[in-house]
Scaffold this motif. Structure first.
Motif, PDB file in Angstrom:
ATOM      1  N   GLY A   1      44.333  37.048  49.310  1.00 43.72           N
ATOM      2  CA  GLY A   1      44.661  36.301  48.103  1.00 43.72           C
ATOM      3  C   GLY A   1      43.943  36.888  46.910  1.00 43.72           C
ATOM      4  N   TYR A   2      43.939  36.196  45.851  1.00 45.74           N
ATOM      5  CA  TYR A   2      43.312  36.686  44.632  1.00 45.74           C
ATOM      6  C   TYR A   2      41.999  35.936  44.443  1.00 45.74           C
ATOM      7  CZ  TYR A   2      48.059  38.316  44.154  1.00 45.74           C
ATOM      8  OH  TYR A   2      49.265  38.903  44.381  1.00 45.74           O
ATOM      9  N   GLN A   3      40.984  36.442  45.096  1.00 46.36           N
ATOM     10  CA  GLN A   3      39.720  35.730  45.156  1.00 46.36           C
ATOM     11  C   GLN A   3      38.767  36.194  44.058  1.00 46.36           C
ATOM     12  OE1 GLN A   3      39.153  33.200  47.322  1.00 46.36           O
ATOM     13  NE2 GLN A   3      41.322  33.477  47.798  1.00 46.36           N
ATOM     14  N   PRO A   4      38.011  35.281  43.493  1.00 43.39           N
ATOM     15  CA  PRO A   4      37.071  35.660  42.439  1.00 43.39           C
ATOM     16  C   PRO A   4      35.853  36.372  43.002  1.00 43.39           C
ATOM     17  CG  PRO A   4      36.822  33.347  42.958  1.00 43.39           C
ATOM     18  CD  PRO A   4      38.005  33.844  43.760  1.00 43.39           C
ATOM     19  N   GLN A   5      35.154  37.044  42.132  1.00 38.01           N
ATOM     20  CA  GLN A   5      33.904  37.702  42.485  1.00 38.01           C
ATOM     21  C   GLN A   5      32.740  36.754  42.204  1.00 38.01           C
ATOM     22  OE1 GLN A   5      33.665  41.509  40.501  1.00 38.01           O
ATOM     23  NE2 GLN A   5      35.789  41.999  41.005  1.00 38.01           N
ATOM     24  N   HIS A   6      31.761  36.821  43.084  1.00 42.67           N
ATOM     25  CA  HIS A   6      30.561  36.009  42.921  1.00 42.67           C
ATOM     26  C   HIS A   6      29.379  36.949  42.763  1.00 42.67           C
ATOM     27  CE1 HIS A   6      32.621  32.264  44.035  1.00 42.67           C
ATOM     28  NE2 HIS A   6      33.351  33.056  44.786  1.00 42.67           N
ATOM     29  N   PHE A   7      28.573  36.684  41.741  1.00 44.12           N
ATOM     30  CA  PHE A   7      27.524  37.612  41.359  1.00 44.12           C
ATOM     31  C   PHE A   7      26.159  37.215  41.909  1.00 44.12           C
ATOM     32  CE2 PHE A   7      29.394  40.504  38.280  1.00 44.12           C
ATOM     33  CZ  PHE A   7      30.600  39.892  38.018  1.00 44.12           C
ATOM     34  N   GLY A   8      25.357  38.252  42.171  1.00 42.09           N
ATOM     35  CA  GLY A   8      23.950  38.047  42.428  1.00 42.09           C
ATOM     36  C   GLY A   8      23.193  37.910  41.113  1.00 42.09           C
ATOM     37  N   ASP A   9      21.878  37.705  41.214  1.00 45.35           N
ATOM     38  CA  ASP A   9      21.056  37.506  40.015  1.00 45.35           C
ATOM     39  C   ASP A   9      20.732  38.806  39.294  1.00 45.35           C
ATOM     40  OD1 ASP A   9      19.148  34.781  41.512  1.00 45.35           O
ATOM     41  OD2 ASP A   9      21.030  34.772  40.361  1.00 45.35           O
ATOM     42  N   GLY A  10      21.045  39.936  39.929  1.00 47.48           N
ATOM     43  CA  GLY A  10      20.845  41.214  39.265  1.00 47.48           C
ATOM     44  C   GLY A  10      19.451  41.801  39.459  1.00 47.48           C
ATOM     45  N   THR A  11      19.373  43.100  39.206  1.00 45.16           N
ATOM     46  CA  THR A  11      18.093  43.810  39.160  1.00 45.16           C
ATOM     47  C   THR A  11      17.917  44.326  37.743  1.00 45.16           C
ATOM     48  OG1 THR A  11      18.100  44.512  41.475  1.00 45.16           O
ATOM     49  CG2 THR A  11      16.777  45.823  39.930  1.00 45.16           C
ATOM     50  N   ARG A  12      16.812  43.925  37.111  1.00 42.46           N
ATOM     51  CA  ARG A  12      16.525  44.399  35.757  1.00 42.46           C
ATOM     52  C   ARG A  12      15.719  45.684  35.881  1.00 42.46           C
ATOM     53  NH1 ARG A  12      17.008  42.043  31.031  1.00 42.46           N
ATOM     54  NH2 ARG A  12      17.436  40.059  32.064  1.00 42.46           N
TER      55      ARG A  12
ATOM     56  N   ALA B   1      23.550  32.000  51.332  1.00 44.07           N
ATOM     57  CA  ALA B   1      24.546  31.227  50.613  1.00 44.07           C
ATOM     58  C   ALA B   1      25.169  32.016  49.475  1.00 44.07           C
ATOM     59  CB  ALA B   1      23.906  29.955  50.084  1.00 44.07           C
ATOM     60  N   GLY B   2      24.393  32.917  48.875  1.00 41.13           N
ATOM     61  CA  GLY B   2      24.905  33.646  47.728  1.00 41.13           C
ATOM     62  C   GLY B   2      24.639  35.128  47.881  1.00 41.13           C
ATOM     63  N   VAL B   3      25.026  35.880  46.849  1.00 45.96           N
ATOM     64  CA  VAL B   3      24.734  37.306  46.830  1.00 45.96           C
ATOM     65  C   VAL B   3      23.247  37.487  46.518  1.00 45.96           C
ATOM     66  CG1 VAL B   3      25.231  39.499  45.707  1.00 45.96           C
ATOM     67  CG2 VAL B   3      27.072  37.827  46.053  1.00 45.96           C
ATOM     68  N   SER B   4      22.602  38.283  47.310  1.00 45.44           N
ATOM     69  CA  SER B   4      21.166  38.495  47.149  1.00 45.44           C
ATOM     70  C   SER B   4      20.883  39.923  46.707  1.00 45.44           C
ATOM     71  CB  SER B   4      20.450  38.221  48.477  1.00 45.44           C
ATOM     72  OG  SER B   4      19.061  38.460  48.363  1.00 45.44           O
ATOM     73  N   GLN B   5      20.112  40.082  45.644  1.00 47.40           N
ATOM     74  CA  GLN B   5      19.773  41.416  45.156  1.00 47.40           C
ATOM     75  C   GLN B   5      18.257  41.579  45.120  1.00 47.40           C
ATOM     76  OE1 GLN B   5      22.968  41.393  41.619  1.00 47.40           O
ATOM     77  NE2 GLN B   5      22.017  43.414  41.937  1.00 47.40           N
ATOM     78  N   SER B   6      17.839  42.803  45.400  1.00 50.75           N
ATOM     79  CA  SER B   6      16.403  43.099  45.309  1.00 50.75           C
ATOM     80  C   SER B   6      16.190  44.545  44.878  1.00 50.75           C
ATOM     81  CB  SER B   6      15.725  42.855  46.666  1.00 50.75           C
ATOM     82  OG  SER B   6      16.273  43.713  47.656  1.00 50.75           O
ATOM     83  N   PRO B   7      15.103  44.827  44.174  1.00 54.14           N
ATOM     84  CA  PRO B   7      14.171  43.843  43.629  1.00 54.14           C
ATOM     85  C   PRO B   7      14.804  43.117  42.437  1.00 54.14           C
ATOM     86  CG  PRO B   7      13.630  46.012  42.811  1.00 54.14           C
ATOM     87  CD  PRO B   7      14.770  46.211  43.776  1.00 54.14           C
TER      88      PRO B   7
END
Lengths: 113, 114
Positions: B99-110, B2-8
């Motif tokens: 079109g001019y579509q927004p960006q959707h972010f993942g939760d990030g990797t710290r 459903a969303g952007v997935s980041q790992s770890p």
């Protein structure tokens, strides 16, 4: 140098008040504008998109765009403590030829209960 | 997904080691972006992929940073010989291009470099 400028804040408003967040941009070719909310320790979350001059409303949020003056603003009505976050303004680059965005550094909003 | 997935979600490593960060974009999103966000700072653009076009690497801070993406799927960001200043949250975003579509972010990797 294409730039997006925001006041870093903090902007402090009492609960129930209107919070007004402003953003100016340098690229006259920009055609899409977005507001993201970022809670501390979390990733940015899209809350508003606006593409043409005027107002765009979604619930308690209103985005305002003035291309002639190159500014975009976000109004939050009936501010709640849960609205406390950093608000990032993002502006399209290269007139929309790509979907690259330039982000401002964000305004920290603090809603006081 | 459903969303952007980041790992770890978190990575702690010693200075000088190599690290690899992964991003799985939203299905159907042809554009993918990597950003870096240092503590208390804004988003710093690193690299942009659009379909099968050559990536825009203009934001990569040094030749220790590289990224790959195969087609419109997963991307990996690699940092070689990590330095303490590489400590940050690395965010991945994806978008449609029509079109001019927004960006959707993942939760990030710290990423923390000791």
């Amino acid at each position: 140098q294409k730039e997006v400028e925001q006041n870093s804040g903090p902007l402090s408003v009492p609960e129930g008040a209107i919070a007004s967040l402003n953003c100016t941009y340098s690229d006259r070719g920009s055609q899409s504008f977005f507001w993201y909310r970022q809670y501390s320790g979390k990733s940015p979350e899209l809350i508003m998109s606006i593409y043409s001059n005027g107002d765009q409303e979604d619930g308690r949020f209103t985005a305002q765009l003035n291309k002639a003056s190159q500014y975009v603003s976000l109004l939050i009505r009936d501010s709640q403590p849960s609205d406390s976050a950093t608000y990032l303004c993002a502006v399209s680059w290269e007139g929309g030829a790509t979907n690259k965005l330039i982000f401002g550094t964000g305004t920290l909003l603090a809603v006081q209960p | 997904g459903a969303g952007v997935s980041q790992s770890p979600s978190n990575k702690v490593t010693e200075k000088g080691k190599d690290v690899e960060l992964r991003c799985d974009p939203i299905s159907g999103h042809t554009a993918l972006y990597w950003y870096r966000q240092r503590l208390g700072q804004g988003l710093e653009f690193l690299i942009y992929f659009q379909g099968n076009s050559a990536p825009d690497k203009s934001g990569l801070p040094s030749d220790r940073f590289s990224a790959e993406r195969t087609g419109e799927s997963v991307s990996t960001l690699t940092i070689q010989r990590t330095q303490q200043e590489d400590s940050a949250v690395y965010l991945c975003a994806s978008s449609r291009v029509l079109g001019y579509q927004p960006q959707h972010f993942g939760d990030g990797t710290r990423l923390s470099i000791l």
